[in-house]
Write a protein that holds these residues in place. Structure first.
Motif, PDB file in Angstrom:
ATOM      1  N   PRO A 173       0.809  -1.225   0.000  1.00 51.63           N
ATOM      2  CA  PRO A 173       0.000   0.000   0.000  1.00 51.63           C
ATOM      3  C   PRO A 173       0.842   1.276   0.000  1.00 51.63           C
ATOM      4  O   PRO A 173       0.467   2.266  -0.613  1.00 51.63           O
ATOM      5  CB  PRO A 173      -0.815  -0.105   1.281  1.00 51.63           C
ATOM      6  N   GLY A 193      -3.564  10.233   4.061  1.00 53.68           N
ATOM      7  CA  GLY A 193      -4.523  10.052   5.153  1.00 53.68           C
ATOM      8  C   GLY A 193      -5.104   8.645   5.117  1.00 53.68           C
ATOM      9  O   GLY A 193      -5.226   7.972   6.140  1.00 53.68           O
ATOM     10  N   GLY A 194      -5.428   8.205   3.911  1.00 54.94           N
ATOM     11  CA  GLY A 194      -5.940   6.841   3.740  1.00 54.94           C
ATOM     12  C   GLY A 194      -4.887   5.819   4.114  1.00 54.94           C
ATOM     13  O   GLY A 194      -5.175   4.815   4.769  1.00 54.94           O
ATOM     14  N   ALA A 196      -2.500   6.236   6.219  1.00 53.11           N
ATOM     15  CA  ALA A 196      -2.361   6.229   7.673  1.00 53.11           C
ATOM     16  C   ALA A 196      -3.381   5.288   8.293  1.00 53.11           C
ATOM     17  O   ALA A 196      -3.075   4.543   9.234  1.00 53.11           O
ATOM     18  CB  ALA A 196      -2.531   7.649   8.220  1.00 53.11           C
ATOM     19  N   GLY A 197      -4.595   5.316   7.742  1.00 49.35           N
ATOM     20  CA  GLY A 197      -5.627   4.399   8.222  1.00 49.35           C
ATOM     21  C   GLY A 197      -5.262   2.950   7.937  1.00 49.35           C
ATOM     22  O   GLY A 197      -5.434   2.077   8.789  1.00 49.35           O
ATOM     23  N   MET A 198      -4.730   2.703   6.735  1.00 46.99           N
ATOM     24  CA  MET A 198      -4.351   1.331   6.364  1.00 46.99           C
ATOM     25  C   MET A 198      -3.262   0.795   7.297  1.00 46.99           C
ATOM     26  O   MET A 198      -3.251  -0.372   7.654  1.00 46.99           O
ATOM     27  CB  MET A 198      -3.795   1.296   4.938  1.00 46.99           C
ATOM     28  N   MET A 200      -2.902   1.356  10.291  1.00 52.22           N
ATOM     29  CA  MET A 200      -3.437   0.990  11.595  1.00 52.22           C
ATOM     30  C   MET A 200      -4.018  -0.410  11.591  1.00 52.22           C
ATOM     31  O   MET A 200      -4.340  -0.960  12.641  1.00 52.22           O
ATOM     32  CB  MET A 200      -4.498   1.989  12.022  1.00 52.22           C
ATOM     33  N   PHE A 201      -4.136  -0.963  10.402  1.00 51.29           N
ATOM     34  CA  PHE A 201      -4.691  -2.312  10.272  1.00 51.29           C
ATOM     35  C   PHE A 201      -3.914  -3.319  11.108  1.00 51.29           C
ATOM     36  O   PHE A 201      -4.484  -4.186  11.762  1.00 51.29           O
ATOM     37  CB  PHE A 201      -4.690  -2.722   8.803  1.00 51.29           C
ATOM     38  N   LEU A 204      -4.969  -3.585  14.607  1.00 54.30           N
ATOM     39  CA  LEU A 204      -6.304  -4.095  14.906  1.00 54.30           C
ATOM     40  C   LEU A 204      -6.251  -5.480  15.551  1.00 54.30           C
ATOM     41  O   LEU A 204      -7.005  -5.765  16.472  1.00 54.30           O
ATOM     42  CB  LEU A 204      -7.148  -4.173  13.626  1.00 54.30           C
ATOM     43  N   LEU A 237     -14.256  -0.665  17.061  1.00 50.10           N
ATOM     44  CA  LEU A 237     -14.528   0.506  16.225  1.00 50.10           C
ATOM     45  C   LEU A 237     -14.370   1.791  17.026  1.00 50.10           C
ATOM     46  O   LEU A 237     -13.757   2.761  16.556  1.00 50.10           O
ATOM     47  CB  LEU A 237     -15.944   0.387  15.640  1.00 50.10           C
ATOM     48  N   SER A 240     -10.721   2.394  17.599  1.00 47.47           N
ATOM     49  CA  SER A 240     -10.040   2.836  16.376  1.00 47.47           C
ATOM     50  C   SER A 240     -10.346   4.292  16.065  1.00 47.47           C
ATOM     51  O   SER A 240      -9.454   5.040  15.649  1.00 47.47           O
ATOM     52  CB  SER A 240     -10.473   2.001  15.178  1.00 47.47           C
ATOM     53  N   ILE A 241     -11.606   4.695  16.262  1.00 47.14           N
ATOM     54  CA  ILE A 241     -11.964   6.082  15.952  1.00 47.14           C
ATOM     55  C   ILE A 241     -11.265   7.026  16.918  1.00 47.14           C
ATOM     56  O   ILE A 241     -10.750   8.074  16.529  1.00 47.14           O
ATOM     57  CB  ILE A 241     -13.499   6.264  15.974  1.00 47.14           C
ATOM     58  N   ARG A 242     -11.202   6.637  18.193  1.00 47.14           N
ATOM     59  CA  ARG A 242     -10.478   7.476  19.154  1.00 47.14           C
ATOM     60  C   ARG A 242      -9.020   7.607  18.759  1.00 47.14           C
ATOM     61  O   ARG A 242      -8.434   8.690  18.803  1.00 47.14           O
ATOM     62  CB  ARG A 242     -10.550   6.864  20.554  1.00 47.14           C
ATOM     63  N   ALA A 244      -7.793   7.262  15.813  1.00 46.94           N
ATOM     64  CA  ALA A 244      -7.691   8.015  14.561  1.00 46.94           C
ATOM     65  C   ALA A 244      -7.755   9.517  14.811  1.00 46.94           C
ATOM     66  O   ALA A 244      -7.011  10.279  14.190  1.00 46.94           O
ATOM     67  CB  ALA A 244      -8.807   7.586  13.611  1.00 46.94           C
ATOM     68  N   ALA A 248      -4.834  12.060  13.896  1.00 44.04           N
ATOM     69  CA  ALA A 248      -5.043  13.229  13.038  1.00 44.04           C
ATOM     70  C   ALA A 248      -4.417  14.467  13.679  1.00 44.04           C
ATOM     71  O   ALA A 248      -3.770  15.271  13.003  1.00 44.04           O
ATOM     72  CB  ALA A 248      -6.533  13.446  12.803  1.00 44.04           C
TER      73      ALA A 248
ATOM     74  N   ILE B  17     -10.464  12.934   7.184  1.00 43.42           N
ATOM     75  CA  ILE B  17      -9.817  11.974   6.287  1.00 43.42           C
ATOM     76  C   ILE B  17      -9.383  10.731   7.046  1.00 43.42           C
ATOM     77  O   ILE B  17      -9.666   9.606   6.636  1.00 43.42           O
ATOM     78  CB  ILE B  17      -8.586  12.633   5.609  1.00 43.42           C
ATOM     79  N   ALA B  21     -10.787   6.926   6.800  1.00 43.66           N
ATOM     80  CA  ALA B  21      -9.888   5.833   6.432  1.00 43.66           C
ATOM     81  C   ALA B  21      -9.969   4.695   7.440  1.00 43.66           C
ATOM     82  O   ALA B  21      -9.992   3.522   7.062  1.00 43.66           O
ATOM     83  CB  ALA B  21      -8.460   6.352   6.327  1.00 43.66           C
ATOM     84  N   VAL B  25     -11.019   0.909   6.853  1.00 44.06           N
ATOM     85  CA  VAL B  25     -10.149  -0.242   7.132  1.00 44.06           C
ATOM     86  C   VAL B  25     -10.904  -1.276   7.968  1.00 44.06           C
ATOM     87  O   VAL B  25     -10.875  -2.471   7.664  1.00 44.06           O
ATOM     88  CB  VAL B  25      -8.863   0.223   7.836  1.00 44.06           C
TER      89      VAL B  25
END
Lengths: 305, 198
Positions: A173, A193-194, A196-198, A200-201, A204, A237, A240-242, A244, A248, B17, B21, B25
């Motif tokens: 990626p 940004g995307g 960065a999310g990947m 974090m996988f 998980l 979830l 993860s949002i926290r 994220a 950010a 963003i 993301a 994921v």
């Protein structure tokens, strides 16, 4: 509600632990205990191959994605046995030349063939009927025409999906993100940004285990496995949002998303091999469809029976 | 109602963003898990009933609607669904680049259209159900393109069941978003602040 709060606690403790570890390393160094660290040039980290094929591994990820789309999209126009089997044959031969033997291709794409069997069955039983009708019961009509179309569907699902699965194997990626920004000039904010999310996988899985253990230690999760999975997934979830939102803030603090120009540490460029790869990807469906037209088997997908 | 935004802010912040993301994921992992789990039921549904396997499509349709109602920005649904599909692709599944990425983009476009019709100002049960339904249409379009030989009845049943599945999953996602807001995880988003608690 309760879950969310607990998971929040879990999230903060997880962060604290890493903080303590970092400070512990610091104190060890300060008190004079020896910590053996191998010099950087003595560390051998073999680069992970980006594809099982030596040829595909050299291709830029952007060209890989574009090539894969170029290879599969033209195949949608015709539904016949000849074009699908020619494409499938070419793909197997080319992958063999590229360093992946057919049995290895079959082993790593076995789910494709299950999906292809599913396609065969659905068309065989419920497909457009023509010719001699062999069997019918309610919705099910098995005819000569539907059997032919089912066989074509089986081959075509394989011809479309198999190379796509092989081309995606080992795709990195980060390399793709570099290519999307530098070659296709996508917005770096969205791409990185995307990414960065990947990234974090990988966290998980650890989070999932930690959540499971912490819930268990509180006496939760001995009930129904399905409801446990759902409630734990929700906790994951929330966590993860926290994380994220925290990430950010950290990214912005380092200047990410600002209006200034952005330089690239890793250079992603196209080479002649990428053009060769894309031409091969275009040639496969073109040859397959041309053979179908010449032999008279060409059959527009949505037409007739 | 807080669900209808009078003055929408269409500008993406970094937090929008990154959270989109991350939702993508997490959804991508579920997509991939569903790829593995659904294989057998999908085959059985496909063989026993004409087109009713569309009901199982919901698990591939939720990323866009969920991300959209959480971050409430134009393009969130498309971005999330595409990224989720890309993760599903890199994890490896039975559909390859076409069946993961292409179908993900189609579903994302469908999910996005529902919010775009209302200029990204309405975030209620109606728009999210529509979003799920149109994502279902995107999914149906791809599968019809890969199986053009389906009989007319099969195509229609598959369309209806896909839409139905999308509507159900959309409604469920509204519940998920409410639950997320209740934990306080969405404090930095308009969607998390809309429910005033005293």
């Amino acid at each position: 509600m309760v879950n969310g709060n607990m998971d929040e606690k879990n999230g903060t403790t997880a962060l604290d632990v890493t903080g303590e570890e970092a400070s512990a390393v610091g104190t060890v160094a300060a008190t004079g205990d020896t910590v053996t660290v191998s010099p950087p040039d003595a560390r051998r980290e073999p680069a992970r191959a980006t594809s099982p094929s030596w040829f595909i591994a050299k291709v830029n990820p952007v060209a890989r994605i574009i090539g894969a789309l170029v290879m599969c999209i033209p195949m949608f126009v015709s539904l016949d046995v000849v074009s699908a089997s020619v494409a499938l044959g070419l793909e197997f031969v080319l992958l063999w030349i590229g360093g992946i033997a057919p049995w290895r291709v079959l082993r790593s794409t076995w789910p494709v063939w299950i999906a292809a069997v599913g396609g065969f069955v659905s068309v065989f039983l419920y497909g457009r009927t023509s010719g001699e009708i062999w069997f019918s019961a309610g919705w099910i009509v098995v005819s000569q025409g539907s059997t032919y179309l089912a066989a074509a569907t089986f081959l075509r699902v394989g011809a479309i999906a198999m190379p796509g699965v092989i081309l995606a194997l080992g795709l990195d990626p980060t390399d793709l993100a570099d290519g999307l920004v530098q070659i296709l000039h996508f917005s770096p904010r969205f791409v990185y940004g995307g990414l960065a999310g990947m990234r974090m996988f990988t966290l998980l899985q650890d989070d999932w285990r930690a959540l499971g253990l912490s819930r268990r230690s509180r006496g939760l999760g001995d009930g129904n496995a399905v409801s446990r999975a759902f409630s734990q997934a929700f906790g994951l979830l929330v966590l993860s949002i926290r994380r994220a939102t925290k990430l950010a803030t950290a990214m912005e603090a380092r200047g990410f998303g600002g209006s200034g120009p952005r330089s690239a540490a890793r250079v992603s460029r196209l080479h002649p091999i990428d053009a060769v790869f894309c031409l091969i990807c275009l040639a496969i469906p073109v040859i397959a469809l041309a053979v179908a037209v010449r032999t008279g088997y060409w059959h527009f997908s949505f037409q007739g029976a | 109602m807080a669900e209808t935004v009078a003055k929408a802010n269409y500008k993406w912040r970094v937090v929008d963003i990154v959270v989109t993301a991350v939702i993508a994921v997490a959804s991508g992992v579920i997509f991939w898990g569903w790829d593995v789990v659904c294989t057998v039921p999908l085959e059985i549904f496909g063989a026993v009933t004409p087109g009713f396997e569309g009901l199982l499509n919901g698990f591939w349709l939720f990323a866009g609607p969920l991300a959209a109602i959480v971050v409430r920005k134009p393009g969130a649904a498309l971005f999330a669904e595409t990224l989720a599909a890309f993760l599903e692709l890199t994890l490896g599944n039975q559909w390859g680049v076409g069946g993961s990425l292409l179908v993900g983009i189609l579903q994302g476009l469908g999910a996005e259209i529902a919010f775009a019709i209302f200029v990204w100002r309405k975030w209620n049960i109606g728009t999210i159900a529509l979003s799920g339904a149109l994502a279902g249409v995107g999914c149906w379009a791809y599968y019809w393109a890969t199986h053009p030989a389906w009989g007319a009845g099969y195509v229609v049943v598959y369309l209806i069941t896909s839409i139905l599945s999308g509507i159900i999953i959309g409604a469920v996602m509204l519940g998920v978003q409410r639950a997320l807001a209740a934990t306080g995880a969405l404090d930095r988003f308009a969607s998390g602040r809309s429910e005033a608690r005293v």
